[in-house]
Design a protein around this motif. Structure first.
Motif, mmCIF file in Angstrom:
data_model
loop_
_atom_site.group_PDB
_atom_site.id
_atom_site.type_symbol
_atom_site.label_atom_id
_atom_site.label_comp_id
_atom_site.label_asym_id
_atom_site.label_seq_id
_atom_site.Cartn_x
_atom_site.Cartn_y
_atom_site.Cartn_z
ATOM 1 N N GLN B 195 0.830 -1.208 0.000
ATOM 2 C CA GLN B 195 0.000 0.000 0.000
ATOM 3 C C GLN B 195 0.867 1.263 0.000
ATOM 4 O O GLN B 195 0.572 2.234 -0.686
ATOM 5 C CB GLN B 195 -0.912 -0.036 1.234
ATOM 6 C CG GLN B 195 -2.154 0.817 1.104
ATOM 7 C CD GLN B 195 -3.037 0.365 -0.051
ATOM 8 O OE1 GLN B 195 -3.332 -0.808 -0.186
ATOM 9 N NE2 GLN B 195 -3.430 1.295 -0.898
ATOM 10 N N LEU B 196 1.957 1.161 0.742
ATOM 11 C CA LEU B 196 2.877 2.309 0.827
ATOM 12 C C LEU B 196 3.495 2.603 -0.539
ATOM 13 O O LEU B 196 3.644 3.756 -0.948
ATOM 14 C CB LEU B 196 3.969 1.986 1.849
ATOM 15 C CG LEU B 196 4.844 3.126 2.333
ATOM 16 C CD1 LEU B 196 4.017 4.191 2.993
ATOM 17 C CD2 LEU B 196 5.897 2.603 3.309
ATOM 18 N N VAL B 197 3.815 1.531 -1.271
ATOM 19 C CA VAL B 197 4.396 1.707 -2.600
ATOM 20 C C VAL B 197 3.369 2.350 -3.535
ATOM 21 O O VAL B 197 3.700 3.246 -4.319
ATOM 22 C CB VAL B 197 4.888 0.353 -3.143
ATOM 23 C CG1 VAL B 197 5.225 0.454 -4.617
ATOM 24 C CG2 VAL B 197 6.110 -0.101 -2.360
ATOM 25 N N LEU B 198 2.110 1.921 -3.415
ATOM 26 C CA LEU B 198 1.058 2.530 -4.245
ATOM 27 C C LEU B 198 0.925 4.019 -3.920
ATOM 28 O O LEU B 198 0.793 4.857 -4.816
ATOM 29 C CB LEU B 198 -0.289 1.839 -3.992
ATOM 30 C CG LEU B 198 -0.445 0.450 -4.612
ATOM 31 C CD1 LEU B 198 -1.792 -0.134 -4.236
ATOM 32 C CD2 LEU B 198 -0.310 0.521 -6.116
ATOM 33 N N LEU B 199 0.999 4.334 -2.644
ATOM 34 C CA LEU B 199 0.936 5.744 -2.228
ATOM 35 C C LEU B 199 2.105 6.520 -2.835
ATOM 36 O O LEU B 199 1.928 7.616 -3.371
ATOM 37 C CB LEU B 199 0.973 5.815 -0.698
ATOM 38 C CG LEU B 199 1.113 7.199 -0.063
ATOM 39 C CD1 LEU B 199 -0.093 8.054 -0.394
ATOM 40 C CD2 LEU B 199 1.260 7.079 1.449
ATOM 41 N N ARG B 204 4.350 10.371 -6.808
ATOM 42 C CA ARG B 204 5.324 10.630 -7.883
ATOM 43 C C ARG B 204 4.661 11.222 -9.119
ATOM 44 O O ARG B 204 5.326 11.834 -9.941
ATOM 45 C CB ARG B 204 6.050 9.339 -8.258
ATOM 46 C CG ARG B 204 7.133 9.029 -7.265
ATOM 47 C CD ARG B 204 7.748 7.679 -7.476
ATOM 48 N NE ARG B 204 8.371 7.260 -6.219
ATOM 49 C CZ ARG B 204 8.686 6.023 -5.934
ATOM 50 N NH1 ARG B 204 8.446 5.062 -6.798
ATOM 51 N NH2 ARG B 204 9.248 5.741 -4.774
ATOM 52 N N ARG B 205 3.366 11.015 -9.256
ATOM 53 C CA ARG B 205 2.690 11.607 -10.417
ATOM 54 C C ARG B 205 2.726 13.127 -10.369
ATOM 55 O O ARG B 205 2.496 13.794 -11.362
ATOM 56 C CB ARG B 205 1.219 11.172 -10.440
ATOM 57 C CG ARG B 205 1.067 9.700 -10.702
ATOM 58 C CD ARG B 205 -0.256 9.426 -11.384
ATOM 59 N NE ARG B 205 -0.413 7.998 -11.555
ATOM 60 C CZ ARG B 205 -1.091 7.239 -10.698
ATOM 61 N NH1 ARG B 205 -1.709 7.799 -9.675
ATOM 62 N NH2 ARG B 205 -1.176 5.961 -10.890
ATOM 63 N N LEU B 206 2.977 13.677 -9.199
ATOM 64 C CA LEU B 206 2.974 15.146 -9.075
ATOM 65 C C LEU B 206 4.300 15.771 -9.469
ATOM 66 O O LEU B 206 4.433 16.974 -9.485
ATOM 67 C CB LEU B 206 2.680 15.538 -7.631
ATOM 68 C CG LEU B 206 1.288 15.253 -7.147
ATOM 69 C CD1 LEU B 206 1.131 15.763 -5.749
ATOM 70 C CD2 LEU B 206 0.284 15.917 -8.051
ATOM 71 N N LYS B 207 5.283 14.932 -9.768
ATOM 72 C CA LYS B 207 6.601 15.468 -10.116
ATOM 73 C C LYS B 207 6.460 16.420 -11.303
ATOM 74 O O LYS B 207 5.689 16.177 -12.211
ATOM 75 C CB LYS B 207 7.530 14.318 -10.479
ATOM 76 C CG LYS B 207 8.947 14.755 -10.719
ATOM 77 C CD LYS B 207 9.804 13.546 -11.019
ATOM 78 C CE LYS B 207 11.238 13.955 -11.238
ATOM 79 N NZ LYS B 207 11.442 14.767 -12.417
ATOM 80 N N GLY B 214 9.528 13.518 -6.818
ATOM 81 C CA GLY B 214 8.543 12.632 -6.209
ATOM 82 C C GLY B 214 9.067 12.032 -4.919
ATOM 83 O O GLY B 214 10.201 12.279 -4.511
ATOM 84 N N ALA B 215 8.230 11.221 -4.259
ATOM 85 C CA ALA B 215 8.658 10.582 -3.019
ATOM 86 C C ALA B 215 9.684 9.515 -3.359
ATOM 87 O O ALA B 215 9.426 8.625 -4.156
ATOM 88 C CB ALA B 215 7.455 9.957 -2.331
ATOM 89 N N SER B 216 10.861 9.607 -2.746
ATOM 90 C CA SER B 216 11.916 8.660 -3.075
ATOM 91 C C SER B 216 11.710 7.351 -2.311
ATOM 92 O O SER B 216 10.968 7.294 -1.336
ATOM 93 C CB SER B 216 13.263 9.251 -2.712
ATOM 94 O OG SER B 216 13.308 9.502 -1.333
ATOM 95 N N THR B 217 12.404 6.338 -2.781
ATOM 96 C CA THR B 217 12.368 5.066 -2.062
ATOM 97 C C THR B 217 12.853 5.271 -0.633
ATOM 98 O O THR B 217 12.335 4.694 0.309
ATOM 99 C CB THR B 217 13.263 4.049 -2.780
ATOM 100 O OG1 THR B 217 12.915 4.049 -4.159
ATOM 101 C CG2 THR B 217 13.085 2.670 -2.214
#
Lengths: 609, 263
Positions: B195-199, B204-207, B214-217
């Protein structure tokens, strides 16, 4: 008296049938930017924006009272097209504020999952299921919304028998999405579901015939319960080329309705004694015709210059400038007459919505470029000791070092650069890039974005535009000068630029140079945006124009100004290297990239000079 | 500078064939350029490869005041007079090892002077202060990294420098891999990690629109760590995925909605 009674009756009857919870209402404007971010997060196409939807006519069954009151005929449904996601301007459908708010976000999420649809009933359910699976956090929220929405729908037993099966199916589909595969057929359209997306509205000229006949009396009263101030109207062109095409011939039954023809001439706007604004609000489709009133055809006497009272404000008496005649190899003194002007009637305005996102992004990037202090090594004075320099002196006594520059000094590494942007506003910029966009529109967007970016990093800049009619009038349009702060007024002026006449580039460059020369910065950049060769309707074409322009550029360089040309002319490689030198210009092949490229280019230039 | 070659085995989840390419480059004495967004595992990859190849690693985090002297070395004055102190690059060149210049575009322009002769067939490091010309050790390898994202506009790597490297592009791992990475690094259960990865993918779509990056790993791993404490999921995600990415009120609010939509 009649009117008074009418109003009282109207108030009474509309309060009787009012639904919704205005006190719990939530406006789209409050959440617009959050919704747009949310929509993009969940996979909505990046270019799409969130906008208010206009109310559309619904064909659903209405209880008797609503029909008498003439209300609930229209509602703003959520839908989307290539351009934007349209959400209702206000949601007051549910009793709690939080619920209405959650409804907005739910619609944005659904919009992101359902970019196109073929069958609204099935696809809304499937998309709902898909979201609830991928975003399990929404499950409880959705259940709450679904229950609240169903509670607002008519009780099934209150509906006419023939509509019951369908309503039941819809309510089941809301509560258990995915459980109903097909919608039972029934007369009219079902009552809309505020949780769902609908296809884009279809309008045709006969939109009026969905009304049932017993509404006519009611709809002729002005319906004030629906406020339609913000959303856009759908528009269509109505072809009235032929005089016999009067709608009345075919549509006698609709005489009482406003929806068909309003006698308003958009090109003249004279007889405004009727309440046309009110009428426009009541219309669902505004039909424009291209015809003007008979006899209103204008004879244009001066094909070139606008009449003085229509023209922009002349600034000063004008300036005489020389021109280079390559045949005589001589400067013609005072040959050109440059008229600085200001479009004083431009309305101050904000940045257009469609550029905001790009502008914000640029602003952030340019903000990083604000002058930072940088440690300079080996300075004669400074805040700290430069150990490296000291060590060098001590360890390498044989190397001669000039003076004892032993300090680290913090210096502002400012770009000391003034930029003047000179935009070509000649007639050729009127040509289309796409069906909706002209070259001048792209230039305008570029200028706006460029200004936004530069105002973020505090570099001084000015913007001028030019076009010419022979040497007698070179119109030098002031859009922003160096001392002016970039404001709504400037934006208004940039937004008002229109294609002018011809391109006498030499004189415009000379005038820009004289403006730029007065700046005190170390570096001065003259950025020329052009769409073609220098030319005018007299002898100023071909080699003559090019030679004069080249001369003007050489003069500029001699005065320490760096000229740079951005062109969209595909043939530019033939003459621009001669004018600006090998490194002095760039050719933008895809003009739509220009708004993005301009600020980038500025950065590269500011570093290379 | 940090020199590492820890005893504990380093975990790295290969995305594509980057390990093979890196090894091949190392065997052929070729320098490597790593590019990719922040927090996608570039540094971890180099540490892992250094361990795999059993070479010491000299990491230099480049900053805008880092000059060639800081890499090469300088004279120091001790009790017994002056002596030369090697910089990290010189040590790697002499002793053999991987010299990793992190975010190399940040460094001053004069660093290219020392990078160029080391990255072509010569493999030498000239030190003008001492007049030395050091031939690089067999095991010496130069690795540089940079983030071609937002910095690209301001600072780029010159083509003449870029062309000297074998380049590897990194990106955030695919959902399945990223889930594995999060589980491995933090011990979070698979369902929540997914779920966290989906979030993360949603954010990241907002980059390039609302967010610079985007949110990094790395941030997802931080979130996963916080989620296993006494904090609520929303608190953990807000602190690790919303606040670090933006200062814009509306964007943060929208991300909060998004977090609540996921958990």
């Amino acid at each position: 008296m009649e009117e008074f009674i009418g109003e009282v009756w109207h108030k009474y009857i509309s309060s009787k049938v009012a639904t919704g919870f205005p006190e719990a209402g939530v406006e789209l404007a409050t959440f617009q930017s959050q919704l747009s971010t949310y929509f993009h997060c969940l996979g909505g196409a990046p270019g799409k924006v969130v906008e208010a939807a206009e109310p559309r006519i619904l064909g659903n069954h209405r209880p008797l009272l609503q029909r008498i009151a003439g209300s609930h005929r229209r509602a703003a449904l959520c839908w989307q097209d290539q351009r934007s996601l349209r959400l209702p301007p206000v949601i007051d459908y549910l009793p709690e504020k939080e619920q209405n708010e959650a409804l907005y976000f739910w619609l944005a999420a659904l919009g992101a999952k359902l970019p196109t649809m073929k069958h609204w009933f099935v696809e809304n359910q499937l998309a709902t299921l898909a979201i609830l699976t991928s975003h399990p956090g929404l499950k409880t929220g959705y259940q709450m919304l679904a229950k609240a929405v169903v509670a607002q729908r008519p009780l099934i037993e209150h509906l006419p028998q023939k509509l019951q099966a369908r309503e039941q199916a819809i309510q089941r589909a809301i509560l258990k999405p995915g459980s109903v595969k097909s919608l039972p057929l029934a007369i009219g359209e079902p009552l809309f579901v505020p949780l769902w997306l609908y296809p884009a509205p279809l309008y045709d000229v006969g939109a009026g015939n969905v009304e049932d006949s017993d509404e006519q009396g009611a709809s002729s009263e002005k319906n004030k319960t629906e406020s339609l101030n913000s959303p856009r109207k759908s528009a269509q062109y109505f072809d009235d080329e032929k005089q016999t095409d009067g709608l009345l011939v075919f549509k006698l039954e609709a005489l009482f309705s406003w929806a068909e023809q309003v006698d308003m001439d958009r090109s003249q706007q004279e007889d405004l004694d009727q309440d046309l604004q009110g009428a426009a609000d009541d219309l669902d489709v505004i039909t424009l015709s291209r015809k003007r009133k008979a006899g209103s055809a204008k004879v244009k006497f001066d094909m070139d210059l606008p009449a003085p009272f229509n023209d922009d404000l002349y600034l000063g008496p004008g300036i005489k400038l020389p021109e280079w005649n390559y045949k005589k190899r001589a400067m013609l003194k005072d040959f050109c007459f440059v008229q600085p002007m200001l479009s004083d009637e431009a309305v101050p305005s904000k940045l257009p919505e469609n550029l905001k996102e790009q502008a914000n992004c640029l602003k952030r990037q340019f903000n990083l470029l604000r002058p930072l202090s940088v440690l300079q090594r080996r300075q004669p004075f400074g805040d700290e000791i430069d150990l490296d320099a000291w060590l060098d002196i001590k360890t390498q006594p044989n190397v001669m070092i000039d003076g004892e520059n032993l300090y680290l000094a913090k210096k502002k590494n400012a770009r000391d650069m003034s930029t003047l942007v000179l935009a070509d506003l000649s007639m050729s910029t009127d040509s289309g890039v796409t069906t909706e966009q002209r070259v001048v529109d792209v230039i305008r967007d570029s200028l706006l974005l460029f200004s936004e970016a530069l105002s973020a990093c505090d570099d001084p800049f000015a913007i001028y535009g030019f076009s010419s009619i022979k040497n007698k009038q070179i119109r030098f349009q002031l859009l922003k000068n160096f001392s002016e702060i970039y404001s709504d007024h400037t934006r208004g002026r940039i937004l008002a630029i229109e294609p002018g006449f011809y391109t006498r580039m030499g004189a415009a460059i000379r005038q820009s140079v004289s403006v730029l020369k007065m700046q005190n910065s170390n570096q001065k950049l003259l950025l020329i945006i052009s769409d073609g060769k220098p030319n005018d309707i007299d002898h100023y074409e071909g080699r003559y124009g090019i030679e004069d322009t080249r001369q003007a550029i050489l003069e500029a360089k001699r005065q320490g100004i760096q000229p740079f040309c951005i062109t969209i002319d595909a043939q530019a490689n033939d003459y621009l290297p001669y004018l600006f030198g090998d490194q002095g210009f760039t050719l933008v092949r895809d003009i739509q990239q220009l708004p993005k490229m301009l600020p980038k280019l500025y950065l590269n230039l500011s570093q290379s000079i | 500078m940090t020199q590492t070659n820890a005893d504990q085995p380093i975990h790295y989840q290969a995305q594509k064939s980057e390990c093979e390419i890196f090894e091949a480059a190392a065997n052929n004495k070729l320098p490597v350029l790593l590019k990719g967004p922040t927090g996608c595992g570039k540094t971890r990859f180099v540490e892992y490869m250094a361990q795999q190849l059993n070479r010491p690693l000299f990491t230099v985090a480049c900053h805008d005041d880092l000059s060639a002297t800081d890499l090469v070395g300088r004279h120091l004055i001790g009790a017994s007079g002056t002596h030369w102190q090697d910089g990290p690059l010189t040590r790697a060149v002499r002793e053999g090892g991987i010299c990793y210049l992190d975010e190399v575009v940040e460094a001053r322009k004069d660093t290219t002077v020392v990078i160029h002769p080391l990255t072509d067939h010569r493999r030498v490091l000239p030190i003008d202060r001492t007049g030395e010309q050091i031939q690089a050790h067999e095991d010496f390898m130069l690795v540089v990294s940079y983030n071609p994202g937002y910095q690209n506009l301001i600072k780029g790597l010159k083509p003449s420098t870029r062309q000297r490297f074998i380049a590897l592009e990194f990106d955030y791992p695919l959902a399945k891999l990223e889930t594995q990475v999060i589980c491995q690094e933090t011990g979070l259960d698979k369902q929540r990690a997914e779920q966290l990865v989906l979030l993360g993918q949603d954010i990241r779509r907002l980059k390039d629109h609302d967010l610079e990056e985007g949110a990094s790993t790395r941030l997802l791993i931080y979130a996963a760590k916080l989620m296993q404490t006494t904090l609520t999921t929303t608190q953990a995600c807000m602190a690790s995925l919303a606040q670090p990415l933006s200062d814009d009120h509306d964007t943060i609010k929208a991300i909060e909605r998004l977090i609540n939509a996921h958990f």
